[in-house]
Write a protein that holds these residues in place. Structure first.
Motif, short mmCIF file in Angstrom:
data_model
loop_
_atom_site.label_atom_id
_atom_site.label_comp_id
_atom_site.label_asym_id
_atom_site.label_seq_id
_atom_site.Cartn_x
_atom_site.Cartn_y
_atom_site.Cartn_z
N GLN A 99 -49.26 65.96 -15.67
CA GLN A 99 -49.67 64.61 -16.06
C GLN A 99 -50.98 64.70 -16.83
OE1 GLN A 99 -49.72 62.67 -12.17
NE2 GLN A 99 -51.50 63.84 -11.51
N HIS A 100 -51.06 63.88 -17.87
CA HIS A 100 -52.20 63.99 -18.79
C HIS A 100 -52.64 62.63 -19.31
CE1 HIS A 100 -49.37 67.49 -19.68
NE2 HIS A 100 -50.38 68.08 -19.07
N PHE A 101 -53.87 62.63 -19.83
CA PHE A 101 -54.29 61.60 -20.78
C PHE A 101 -53.99 62.18 -22.16
CE2 PHE A 101 -58.01 60.48 -17.74
CZ PHE A 101 -57.18 59.66 -16.98
N HIS A 102 -53.17 61.49 -22.91
CA HIS A 102 -52.93 61.89 -24.29
C HIS A 102 -53.75 60.97 -25.19
CE1 HIS A 102 -49.48 64.79 -24.01
NE2 HIS A 102 -49.47 64.31 -22.77
N ILE A 103 -54.31 61.54 -26.25
CA ILE A 103 -55.24 60.77 -27.10
C ILE A 103 -55.06 61.11 -28.57
CG2 ILE A 103 -56.99 60.72 -25.25
CD1 ILE A 103 -58.54 62.86 -26.94
N GLU A 127 -52.25 64.30 -28.69
CA GLU A 127 -52.43 65.56 -27.98
C GLU A 127 -53.07 65.30 -26.61
OE1 GLU A 127 -51.42 68.43 -29.15
OE2 GLU A 127 -51.12 68.06 -31.30
N ILE A 128 -53.11 66.34 -25.79
CA ILE A 128 -53.71 66.20 -24.47
C ILE A 128 -55.23 66.08 -24.58
CG2 ILE A 128 -54.12 67.36 -22.26
CD1 ILE A 128 -51.37 68.73 -22.63
N GLY A 129 -55.77 65.02 -23.97
CA GLY A 129 -57.21 64.86 -23.90
C GLY A 129 -57.75 65.35 -22.57
N VAL A 139 -51.33 57.53 -20.68
CA VAL A 139 -51.05 58.36 -19.51
C VAL A 139 -49.58 58.77 -19.57
CG1 VAL A 139 -50.95 58.44 -16.99
CG2 VAL A 139 -52.79 57.18 -18.14
N VAL A 140 -49.34 60.08 -19.46
CA VAL A 140 -47.96 60.58 -19.50
C VAL A 140 -47.73 61.48 -18.28
CG1 VAL A 140 -46.22 61.86 -20.83
CG2 VAL A 140 -47.98 60.53 -22.03
N VAL A 141 -46.64 61.20 -17.57
CA VAL A 141 -46.20 62.04 -16.46
C VAL A 141 -44.95 62.77 -16.92
CG1 VAL A 141 -45.26 62.04 -14.11
CG2 VAL A 141 -47.14 60.47 -14.72
N HIS A 142 -44.94 64.08 -16.71
CA HIS A 142 -43.85 64.91 -17.20
C HIS A 142 -42.95 65.39 -16.06
CE1 HIS A 142 -45.85 65.40 -21.22
NE2 HIS A 142 -46.91 65.16 -20.47
N GLY A 143 -41.77 65.83 -16.41
CA GLY A 143 -40.84 66.41 -15.44
C GLY A 143 -39.64 65.52 -15.19
CU LIG Z 1 -48.68 65.15 -21.19
#
Ligand SMILES: [Cu+2]
Length: 257
Positions: A75-79, A109-111, A162-166
């Motif tokens: 999970q990331h903040f993408h910016i 991209e991932i921040g 906010v992106v959650v993966h899987g």
């Molecule tokens: Cu991500």
């Protein structure tokens, strides 16, 4: 599903006023940001989040439902892109799956990486041994960590996502290679890295009010009017937050001009 309806409305509002949104880039980014996570790739994964920024400190709470149990969820903040979640049409190779790479033109991209421990930078984006592994199909993530200047500014500009993966495409209860390998890391199945849920971080007007009130006497009065408007129904509230944020930024830009 109802929750996710509010996301496009806010995204459209943000996209419609890019210049006004950008004008907030020099304003303080401190305050609270809310996220409503909507499912991508028919994952069934949804959630809510609250991020409170205080300087370079991000206090993050995410609650995620419908996730694949027993598997790590990056999970990331993408910016740095459009600040929106990718539509189904972002699927570049027609396999029916919007991959993380497909999403980058939309959410960027991932921040920051929302890891459970250790580094939270972009380099930890696929540190699958340091992301939440829910026992059941839901989890709550809470952590306070340092974010870089670009990520702080992305929140202030309304394009942090906010992106959650899987995802579990074939529904066999685990990540496997049936849907192919990840283009990001060939050692990982595509299922492990494809986005499962996505939501744009929207400034909470109430969270930003103290900053506005301190800067300008007039701003405080108008801020209270916006706060009242937020009390009306979910969709109306989402609109009010977007409109209020724009009005707030316009005022601030005027005041600082
Ligand atoms: Cu991500």
């Amino acid at each position: 599903m109802r929750k996710t309806l509010a996301v496009p409305a806010v995204a459209i509002a943000a996209a419609a006023f890019p210049l006004l949104t950008m004008s907030a880039a020099n304003a303080a980014h401190d305050g609270s940001y809310q996220v409503s996570l909507g499912a991508l790739n028919d994952s069934g994964v949804t959630g809510t989040g609250m991020i409170t920024l205080n300087g370079d400190q991000a206090d993050v709470t995410l609650t995620v439902d419908g996730a694949l149990a027993g598997s790590p969820h990056a999970q990331h903040f993408h910016i740095g892109a459009q600040g929106v979640c990718p539509p189904a049409s972002a699927d570049s190779d027609g396999d029916g799956i919007v991959t993380t790479a497909d999403g980058i033109p939309f959410y960027g991209e991932i921040g920051a990486s929302l890891t459970t421990e250790g580094d939270t930078g972009a380099d930890s984006g696929l540190a699958v041994d340091r992301f939440p592994v829910p026992e059941g199909d839901s989890y709550t993530y809470e952590r306070t960590f340092t974010i870089d200047q670009a990520t702080q500014e992305a929140f202030g500009a309304g394009n942090a996502v906010v992106v959650v993966h899987g995802i579990d495409v074939n529904g066999n209860g685990e990540y496997d290679a049936e849907a192919g390998q990840s283009s990001l890391d060939p050692s990982l199945p595509l299922e492990a890295t494809a986005p499962a849920a996505c939501g744009v971080a929207n400034a909470s007007q109430m969270g930003q009010m103290p900053a506005g009130g301190a800067d300008t006497g007039a701003g405080a009065t108008s801020g209270i009017e916006n706060e009242t408007a937020i009390g009306v129904g979910a969709l109306a509230a989402a609109g009010a937050v977007a409109a209020g944020a724009v009005a707030y930024r316009r005022r601030q830009a005027t005041d600082q001009a």
